[in-house]
Write a protein that holds these residues in place. Sequence first.
Motif, PDB file in Angstrom:
ATOM      1  N   LEU A  75       0.954  -1.233  -0.258  1.00 17.49           N
ATOM      2  CA  LEU A  75      -0.112   0.292  -0.152  1.00 17.49           C
ATOM      3  C   LEU A  75       0.784   1.520   0.239  1.00 17.49           C
ATOM      4  O   LEU A  75       0.446   2.330  -0.522  1.00 17.49           O
ATOM      5  CB  LEU A  75      -0.584   0.019   1.439  1.00 17.49           C
ATOM      6  N   MET A  76       2.134   1.329   0.563  1.00 15.34           N
ATOM      7  CA  MET A  76       2.584   2.286   0.754  1.00 15.34           C
ATOM      8  C   MET A  76       3.399   2.743  -0.880  1.00 15.34           C
ATOM      9  O   MET A  76       3.581   4.247  -1.050  1.00 15.34           O
ATOM     10  CB  MET A  76       3.660   2.293   1.964  1.00 15.34           C
ATOM     11  N   GLU A  77       3.792   1.331  -1.183  1.00 14.79           N
ATOM     12  CA  GLU A  77       4.288   1.743  -2.727  1.00 14.79           C
ATOM     13  C   GLU A  77       3.148   2.421  -3.268  1.00 14.79           C
ATOM     14  O   GLU A  77       3.361   3.312  -5.003  1.00 14.79           O
ATOM     15  CB  GLU A  77       5.061   0.404  -3.134  1.00 14.79           C
ATOM     16  N   ALA A  78       1.769   2.247  -3.384  1.00 14.96           N
ATOM     17  CA  ALA A  78       0.774   2.448  -3.616  1.00 14.96           C
ATOM     18  C   ALA A  78       0.512   4.387  -4.108  1.00 14.96           C
ATOM     19  O   ALA A  78       0.527   4.632  -4.695  1.00 14.96           O
ATOM     20  CB  ALA A  78      -0.018   2.145  -3.761  1.00 14.96           C
ATOM     21  N   LEU A  79       0.781   4.312  -2.673  1.00 12.06           N
ATOM     22  CA  LEU A  79       1.066   6.023  -2.693  1.00 12.06           C
ATOM     23  C   LEU A  79       2.037   6.497  -2.126  1.00 12.06           C
ATOM     24  O   LEU A  79       1.773   8.042  -1.574  1.00 12.06           O
ATOM     25  CB  LEU A  79       0.291   5.586  -1.032  1.00 12.06           C
TER      26      LEU A  79
ATOM     27  N   TYR B  25       3.383   8.911   4.509  1.00  9.24           N
ATOM     28  CA  TYR B  25       4.928   8.504   3.996  1.00  9.24           C
ATOM     29  C   TYR B  25       4.336   6.676   5.222  1.00  9.24           C
ATOM     30  O   TYR B  25       3.630   7.663   6.263  1.00  9.24           O
ATOM     31  CB  TYR B  25       5.594   9.246   4.743  1.00  9.24           C
ATOM     32  N   GLY B  26       5.434   6.208   4.699  1.00  4.21           N
ATOM     33  CA  GLY B  26       4.807   5.200   5.646  1.00  4.21           C
ATOM     34  C   GLY B  26       6.051   4.022   5.715  1.00  4.21           C
ATOM     35  O   GLY B  26       6.095   3.034   5.413  1.00  4.21           O
TER      36      GLY B  26
ATOM     37  N   GLY C  76      10.534  10.343  13.092  1.00  7.76           N
ATOM     38  CA  GLY C  76      10.003   9.840  11.464  1.00  7.76           C
ATOM     39  C   GLY C  76       8.527  10.655  10.547  1.00  7.76           C
ATOM     40  O   GLY C  76       8.160  10.722   9.883  1.00  7.76           O
ATOM     41  N   ILE C  77       8.761  11.882  11.042  1.00  2.00           N
ATOM     42  CA  ILE C  77       7.427  12.582  10.367  1.00  2.00           C
ATOM     43  C   ILE C  77       8.645  13.776   9.441  1.00  2.00           C
ATOM     44  O   ILE C  77       9.173  14.545   9.639  1.00  2.00           O
ATOM     45  CB  ILE C  77       6.661  13.542  11.027  1.00  2.00           C
ATOM     46  N   PRO C  78       8.816  13.765   8.428  1.00  2.00           N
ATOM     47  CA  PRO C  78       9.228  14.569   7.225  1.00  2.00           C
ATOM     48  C   PRO C  78       8.924  15.165   6.997  1.00  2.00           C
ATOM     49  O   PRO C  78       7.538  15.771   6.877  1.00  2.00           O
ATOM     50  CB  PRO C  78      10.003  13.549   5.893  1.00  2.00           C
ATOM     51  N   ARG C  79       9.343  16.893   7.630  1.00  2.00           N
ATOM     52  CA  ARG C  79       8.424  17.914   6.920  1.00  2.00           C
ATOM     53  C   ARG C  79       8.704  18.126   5.614  1.00  2.00           C
ATOM     54  O   ARG C  79       7.443  18.770   5.733  1.00  2.00           O
ATOM     55  CB  ARG C  79       9.776  19.313   7.446  1.00  2.00           C
TER      56      ARG C  79
END
Length: 699
Positions: free
Chosen positions: A66-70, A77-78, A590-593
């Motif tokens: 799913l993360m590659e699909a998004l 971000y995942g 873990g949250i890229p700005r």
Amino acid sequence: MLVIGALSAGASAQEASLSSIEVRSDGLRPGQASSASKSATPIERLPRSVSVVTETEIKARDAQSLMEALAYTPGVYGGGYGSASLSREYPLVRGFLAYQFLDGLKLHDSNRAEEPYGLERVELLRGPASSLYGQGSPGGLINLRSKRPTAETVREIGVRVGSQGLRQGQFDLGGALNADASLQYRMTGMVRKSDGEIDYTEADRRYFAGAMAWKPNAATSLTLMASRQDDPSLTAHQPLPRAGTLEPGVNGRVISRNLFLGEPSRHDSHKESWRVGYEFTHRFNDVWSIEQNAAYKKGDVHVDEVQARGIASGSTRWVRQLFAADYSIVTKQVDTRLVGQIDAAGLKHRVLLGYDFASVPNTQATGTNRASTYLLDLYDPVYGQATPANPITSNRTQQLRQGGFYLQDQVEWGRWSVLAGLRRDRAVLDQKTAVLNPVTGLFSDPPYVLKRDMATTGQLGVAYELGGGWSPYLNYAESFAPVTGSTAAGLPFEPTQGRQVEAGIKWVPAGRALMGSASIYQIKQRNVLGPDLANPGFAAQTGEVRSRGGEIELKAGLAPGLDLTASYAYTDAIVTATTVVNGLDKHPVGIPRQTASAWLSYRVGGVAALQGMTLSAGVHHVGESWGDSLNTFDVPAVTLVDLGLRWNLVNLSPALKGWDTSLVVKNVANRRYVANCDNALNCYYGVGRRVALTASASF
């Protein structure tokens, strides 16, 4: 050129239901989304931020998760856990962990990686949605839509081969079973054998799904669905220290990203799950109809591993432990809605009055053995250490029941669109944990700890069509989610609560293959857990996280045969209240700005032999993120490049009609990078280069 999505013949955007929607997925620009309102609504009419990834995009990018699909969608971000992200996903939307839904029903089994080949589209709804779906994340939700029966014939078989010993076979079959197409079917399946990127691991999977639709007349539809997914060899998280990944280790060397932290002889983790369900709609008259979707799902996860604990002080050796777990979860869900299409005084209403209920019994038995340190050198690993039996010592039993009444009204008045909703939820959690007595060999039998939570949530949004395809919008939305556990005084925790204010604009010009959107938002989540400084070892609810940001998304046909998907997101998440010493005004890990991406595809024309060939290239940039909760170090930004080639072979020879081939290369430069750090001892490499060649035949 891009193809605008369409509803099933004879259904208007206001009439289409969540369960009867048939949206075409042969283009990159969808015309409707259903997640924001449980009905198929033109995206420009929704006063919410929504992105849709069609089946075309999933195939073009060879998305294996799913993360590659998004990956080319803003605000999500995942990819922070490397190879383990292919078997368990942690999508962050607007800075908060988002939950996944399948066909409109929440997946309660910890986002454990549904197979993308079984999906026809993915919808990302940003921001709180508790007024419609109940307890959830303030960041948003991700709704996966399974492949459906179709009146059009679908006959596809294919094979995939590639790096890491990839071998895969797949099929997708469907069509009408009788002359009037009142009976339709769909069968989808795949079997994959592949090594994992980590040494001594595999990425095997077996997936099968079937669906049958019965449409006896224009007013009634019933679709039965079933699926099974087996992952016989899961890759556990592979956390590594900051020293040796982000920077050279004490010996000046870098840890291999293929390093396996367990023991090959003690590596047995697998997952099995199956699901059955149905979707039913019936229209009583021109005004009222009923819709219902329900599902029963069972999932089992078994783990028996040697796992990492941390690095021995001043050395290059990793301390490990034995860990075993058996996790079983059953989900029983039903969502029933009475739908009214009411036109009065120039206003068009689509009213939903519904109730949904879920019962989620689950058990988790675990055992941990730290009798030895089971040391492993991170740079020169030597396997084969003796590992004794590791019995189960703790058995947690939970019974979660949740239900909610909801009311929603979609109103259209000329150029104005209003979406308003209100919901009352009740969540009940009964929990107990039995502990093994090592002397008697018997488990304890404690009483259940009961927890009850109730909440009322709402949303209100408005959009206005300016003309020329421009539609500005505003919305306010709320979320809530129960929190397990209790305070030092034995009092249960209050649910977390989230509130969002958002403003945006959408651009969907008529007659053009183009869709753009931009939004800004602020989200606050309260009652976040933190340590209780007055009672060490306990938690207190004094935390608050605020996330502010903006997103831009564009899908466009730039010229005949030339298509572009581009996005940008800015996320500023910060801790605004906490009991953690020096934790105030710090950014969560873990949250890229900043994240940005672009995917460009070009269908070759002119040269007869090359007609039917499509070349594509994608680039996605993940900005810096903080590596620990006190923001003492950061994880550097990374930019990755993907390439693709797809070729319809009919132009080479009429005998090859229906044959397609594709070649996709991800992380072309094979960049070694750290995707995420939770702290200085838990950093995770991103996935390296992967190559996949697919050949399929439609007949």
